[in-house]
Design an enzyme around this catalytic site. Structure first.
Site, PDB file in Angstrom:
ATOM      1  CB  CYS A 113     -18.477  -5.941  24.455  1.00 45.19           C
ATOM      2  SG  CYS A 113     -18.172  -7.356  25.514  1.00 45.19           S
ATOM      3  CD  GLU A 114     -22.231 -12.178  22.385  1.00 43.99           C
ATOM      4  OE1 GLU A 114     -22.059 -13.353  22.758  1.00 43.99           O
ATOM      5  OE2 GLU A 114     -22.766 -11.872  21.296  1.00 43.99           O
ATOM      6  CG  HIS A 115     -18.973 -11.224  26.860  1.00 43.00           C
ATOM      7  ND1 HIS A 115     -18.008 -11.186  25.882  1.00 43.00           N
ATOM      8  CD2 HIS A 115     -19.535 -12.456  26.777  1.00 43.00           C
ATOM      9  CE1 HIS A 115     -17.974 -12.344  25.259  1.00 43.00           C
ATOM     10  NE2 HIS A 115     -18.890 -13.134  25.775  1.00 43.00           N
ATOM     11  CG  HIS A 116     -18.812  -6.492  30.526  1.00 40.80           C
ATOM     12  ND1 HIS A 116     -17.848  -7.337  30.028  1.00 40.80           N
ATOM     13  CD2 HIS A 116     -18.890  -6.757  31.859  1.00 40.80           C
ATOM     14  CE1 HIS A 116     -17.348  -8.070  31.009  1.00 40.80           C
ATOM     15  NE2 HIS A 116     -17.969  -7.751  32.130  1.00 40.80           N
ATOM     16  CD  GLN A 154     -12.087  -7.340  17.310  1.00 43.79           C
ATOM     17  OE1 GLN A 154     -12.192  -6.636  18.310  1.00 43.79           O
ATOM     18  NE2 GLN A 154     -10.967  -7.392  16.611  1.00 43.79           N
ATOM     19  CG  HIS A 182     -13.058  -5.267  22.798  1.00 42.87           C
ATOM     20  ND1 HIS A 182     -14.020  -6.246  22.660  1.00 42.87           N
ATOM     21  CD2 HIS A 182     -12.329  -5.299  21.655  1.00 42.87           C
ATOM     22  CE1 HIS A 182     -13.870  -6.846  21.493  1.00 42.87           C
ATOM     23  NE2 HIS A 182     -12.851  -6.290  20.866  1.00 42.87           N
ATOM     24  CB  CYS A 184     -15.776  -4.848  28.273  1.00 40.95           C
ATOM     25  SG  CYS A 184     -15.038  -5.799  26.934  1.00 40.95           S
TER      26      CYS A 184
END
Length: 225
Positions: A113-116, A154, A182, A184
């Site tokens: 996941c590119e956010h976390h 995703q 995920h 996250c």
């Protein structure tokens, strides 16, 4: 300051999965550094993070961690960022005139996941209808793996898989469904360990209800051997 404004926007975003584009957001000079140079720089950054957290990097268990993490980032879990690693998908003439749907299901997905920067783990199901060209089965798995091996969203990954196969096969008749957990969501934040995320992209003939239904029915088949 501009930096403060950006940081405030990120903080306000929180867990919201904001989108950017169908292409992975990369700087123009993303590949000016060699892999070795990137590993060396990342190693120093990881060391700084662990130091800041208060860990003793002279401990036998930890002293090699910055190097291991840096190599893992560049050579493994984010290896799909570099276009030189894009799989060469050789195509062949459909000499046996197979005109029905071909489905490659239960392709293992390991992404991040590119956010976390936490893992995304699941399965991808890919299908296409040949217009005279076929591709090796393993290449479908490799294409999925290539787009998974990068910081991802995703939804974007699902579209990238379809667009790449459409280009390779020269047909719009390609579809992909991804079902993934995920971490996250599962291991932090709401900590919902049961939920998963399903995304889909249907091109060409797969936009027809009956064709899409056939594909989804194939996915449900029990293929335990």
């Amino acid at each position: 300051m501009k930096v403060d404004k950006i940081l405030n926007e990120i903080e306000e975003m929180g867990d919201a999965h904001a989108g950017s584009s169908a292409n992975t957001p990369l700087r123009e000079n993303a590949f000016d550094l060699s892999d070795e140079e990137k590993i060396d720089l990342i190693k120093k950054d990881v060391k700084n993070i662990l130091d800041t957290l208060g860990l003793d990097l002279t401990d036998d268990s930890l002293k090699g961690t910055p190097q291991r993490v840096a190599k893992m980032f560049v050579n493994e879990i984010f290896s799909g960022l570099h276009p030189k690693r894009k799989p060469k998908a050789s195509t062949f003439e459909n000499k046996y005139k197979y005109g029905e749907m071909l489905v490659e299901k239960n392709i293992t997905v390991y992404s991040t996941c590119e956010h976390h920067l936490l893992p995304i783990v699941g399965k991808a199901h890919v299908a296409y209808i040949s217009n005279g060209t076929v591709v090796g089965l393993s290449k479908m798995n490799r294409i999925v793996d290539y787009f998974a091996k990068r910081p991802q969203v995703q939804e974007r990954m699902t579209m990238q898989i379809v667009h790449e196969l459409q280009n390779v096969l020269g047909t719009p008749d390609v579809a992909c469904v991804v079902d993934a957990k995920h971490l996250c969501v599962n291991s932090r934040g709401i900590r919902d360990i049961e939920s998963s995320t399903v995304t889909s992209e249907f091109g060409g003939a797969f936009k027809k209800k009956e064709v899409r239904r056939e594909f989804l029915d194939y996915i449900k088949l029990d293929t335990s051997f």
